[in-house]
Design a protein around this motif. Structure first.
Motif, mmCIF file in Angstrom:
data_model
loop_
_atom_site.group_PDB
_atom_site.id
_atom_site.type_symbol
_atom_site.label_atom_id
_atom_site.label_comp_id
_atom_site.label_asym_id
_atom_site.label_seq_id
_atom_site.Cartn_x
_atom_site.Cartn_y
_atom_site.Cartn_z
ATOM 1 N N SER A 24 72.045 -57.280 -4.956
ATOM 2 C CA SER A 24 71.162 -57.393 -4.407
ATOM 3 C C SER A 24 70.100 -56.507 -3.649
ATOM 4 O O SER A 24 68.749 -57.561 -3.365
ATOM 5 N N THR A 25 70.148 -55.704 -3.884
ATOM 6 C CA THR A 25 68.915 -54.119 -3.641
ATOM 7 C C THR A 25 69.294 -53.307 -4.372
ATOM 8 O O THR A 25 70.317 -53.396 -5.234
ATOM 9 N N TYR A 75 62.402 -46.335 4.567
ATOM 10 C CA TYR A 75 63.896 -44.766 3.650
ATOM 11 C C TYR A 75 62.848 -45.576 2.077
ATOM 12 O O TYR A 75 62.065 -46.235 1.899
ATOM 13 N N ASP A 76 62.435 -43.642 1.692
ATOM 14 C CA ASP A 76 61.901 -44.198 0.693
ATOM 15 C C ASP A 76 62.138 -43.517 -0.291
ATOM 16 O O ASP A 76 62.049 -42.886 -1.673
ATOM 17 N N LEU A 95 74.087 -50.685 8.960
ATOM 18 C CA LEU A 95 73.083 -50.139 8.978
ATOM 19 C C LEU A 95 72.483 -49.216 8.612
ATOM 20 O O LEU A 95 71.395 -49.373 7.635
ATOM 21 N N GLU A 96 72.945 -48.413 7.877
ATOM 22 C CA GLU A 96 72.947 -47.837 6.762
ATOM 23 C C GLU A 96 72.454 -48.127 5.204
ATOM 24 O O GLU A 96 71.372 -47.719 5.324
ATOM 25 N N SER A 155 68.156 -50.179 2.078
ATOM 26 C CA SER A 155 67.360 -51.533 1.278
ATOM 27 C C SER A 155 65.979 -51.819 2.016
ATOM 28 O O SER A 155 65.907 -52.302 1.370
ATOM 29 N N GLY A 156 65.415 -50.978 2.879
ATOM 30 C CA GLY A 156 64.287 -51.988 3.263
ATOM 31 C C GLY A 156 63.980 -52.793 4.002
ATOM 32 O O GLY A 156 63.115 -53.898 4.251
#
Length: 523
Positions: free
Chosen positions: A67-68, A350-351, A263-264, A269-270
């Motif tokens: 899914s991610t 998050y990149d 949450l992490e 996953s953005g």
């Protein structure tokens, strides 16, 4: 609800009770002579090597790996982290608690707490909580199973009945302490104890009525397994509705892990976006008094307006958890989480860089340490919802706020709901197809061998319940009714025991036009 007096057994008597196993030669409860430490480690390794534990590597926590683009927790990685937390919490409690308090609550061993953590999610079906809700509905509506499906009850059934270890023993033949360490909700959905916790003026957590409006939403044993659960509860002589200390520690570790690790996942996953979450926190903090004075009807109409979600969560906590809830502490928890998570982590998208990994890793590590160091033991809890082992009030409120962020900004997303609807359809199709297959008198015996065995096992169990406790069947005691319930429980047990990939694969192979004939493994 008045609680019964706690056990007054000697440490030697208690140690003997805790290492009892179900012996294959007699199926009676018998003490073992080996040391408790070695027996509990046998349990731990037996669980780790069980196929049911390996299956969790392919069972959804919230979303599956496809899914991610980011790596996400599955039920196995979640269980491993809960296990580490449970051990740390158990050791911490032993350092701060009076030995006599630990003894009168049945003892606390860090290896048993680890065993409970390893086992606690074994009952989760394919697709996580979404699969759990779907199978519960199907069990009730299609097969007339009043106790439906529940992940914790399925875990207990796996440990004591469905999993195998050697010859002649149902389940994994764990010690009493390790079996009791998964009893987070030590009651049945509709029966045991009497009066049932769902009817108490102050019900314990999970005992409130579920979506179907009857019995407890959470429970730890189907009618088939109530006798086993009753024997465990009686052997520890705990008050009604109470967990063992090891189970309490595992439950707290699960709560902490759930509040942080999901949450992490969704930050990486953005999915967790700074603007809406920041808006929620700032809107509520800017008008605390106005939110508190708002009529409930108006608050419900606001739905997704910034601040409304936090206020609804605050009111729910105040209503249900008055033993710990405090307005000022809640406000402080919102401020701290807003500063640490929202402004400290989510403000930077998050990149995938090392610096981004460092920020989220530092946050998770610091907060796990924070919660672990805040553990306390209250040997004389004042109400049924108040646990014996918990964390200090500020940290308790912080856990609730962190869980809110995940539930409100992830679980309520329409795109996730769409995927979950599809998963529900897959499970429903599997259940209906296997039921129809077993109804085919010309082809039923070619159904998967394990499915046939599970139906037979359930039928034996229902006949046993009819002989010993017919009142648990609520009048459904005719042979035809028992046969229908047994088929339902067997089908549900079989489907619940699949991994995500197996569920998808079986759905494809049972559907029209499948080109797959041979696959690894056996049916």
């Amino acid at each position: 609800m008045a609680e019964q007096a706690l056990s007054e057994r000697s440490p030697e008597e208690l140690a003997e009770v805790r290492v009892v196993r179900r012996r294959p030669e007699s199926q009676l409860w018998q003490p073992l002579t080996a040391g408790a430490e070695s027996e509990f480690r046998v349990d731990l390794e037996r669980l780790r090597f069980a196929p049911a534990f390996s299956r969790l590597a392919d069972v959804t926590q919230v979303v599956n790996a496809d899914s991610t683009n980011s790596v996400v927790h599955n039920r196995l990685s979640h269980s491993i982290k809960v296990t580490a937390l449970a051990r740390a919490l158990a050791v911490g409690v032993r350092e701060i608690a009076a030995p006599e308090d630990v003894a009168r609550w049945g003892g606390l061993d860090h290896v048993v707490a680890q065993a409970g953590a390893v086992a606690h999610d074994l009952g989760h079906p394919p697709f996580g909580h979404n699969g759990e809700r779907t199978l519960d509905r199907l069990a009730r509506e299609d097969f007339g199973l009043a106790d439906g499906f529940e992940g914790n009850a399925q875990t207990f059934r796996i440990l004591t009945e469905l999993e195998v270890h050697g010859n002649g023993v149902d389940g994994l033949n764990l010690t009493a302490a390790s079996r009791a360490a998964v009893l987070k909700y030590p009651w049945g959905r509709l029966h045991v104890p009497t009066p049932h916790p769902a009817t108490w003026n102050d019900p314990p957590r999970g005992a409130n009525a579920g979506a179907y409006g009857s019995g407890a939403a959470k429970f730890n044993a189907y009618v088939l397994d109530l006798t086993e659960m009753i024997a465990l509860i009686e052997s520890f002589a705990l008050p009604p509705g109470r967990q063992t200390l090891e189970c309490n520690v595992m439950d707290l570790a699960d709560d902490i892990a759930y509040s942080l690790h999901d949450l992490e996942d969704f930050h990486r996953s953005g999915v967790l976006q700074f603007s809406p979450i920041s808006g929620e926190f700032r809107a509520w903090l800017a008008d605390i008094r106005e939110w508190a004075e708002m009529p409930q009807e108006r608050l419900n109409r606001l739905w997704r307006q910034p601040g409304a979600g936090l206020e609804r969560m605050r009111r729910n906590a105040a209503e249900k958890d008055g033993w710990v809830y405090d307005d000022e502490v809640f406000r402080e928890a919102v401020e701290v989480i807003g500063r640490e998570l929202v402004d400290g982590v989510l403000v930077m998208p998050y990149d995938g860089s090392r610096s981004a990994d460092s920020i989220i890793s530092d946050f998770i590590g610091r907060w796990i340490d924070n919660f672990s160091s805040a553990v306390v033991m209250n040997p004389d809890p004042g109400c049924a919802r108040e646990p014996v082992v918990t964390v200090k009030p500020l940290e308790w409120h912080q856990i609730q706020v962190l869980k809110f962020v995940h539930q409100y900004f992830v679980l309520h997303r329409p795109d996730l709901a769409m995927v979950q609807r599809g998963q529900s359809l897959i499970l429903a199709e599997l259940v209906h197809t296997f039921d129809e297959w077993l109804s085919d008198r010309f082809d039923a015996m070619r159904a998967p061998r394990r499915l046939l065995e599970l139906v037979e096992l359930a039928e034996q169990g229902y006949h046993r319940v009819r002989e010993q406790h017919p009142e648990w069947l609520d009048g459904h005691t005719q042979d035809s009714e028992i046969a229908r319930m047994a088929r339902g429980r067997g089908v549900i047990d079989f489907v619940a025991g699949l991994s995500d990939s197996q569920a998808l694969g079986y759905a494809g192979r049972l559907g029209p036009g499948s080109g797959i004939l041979w696959a690894s493994g056996v049916l």
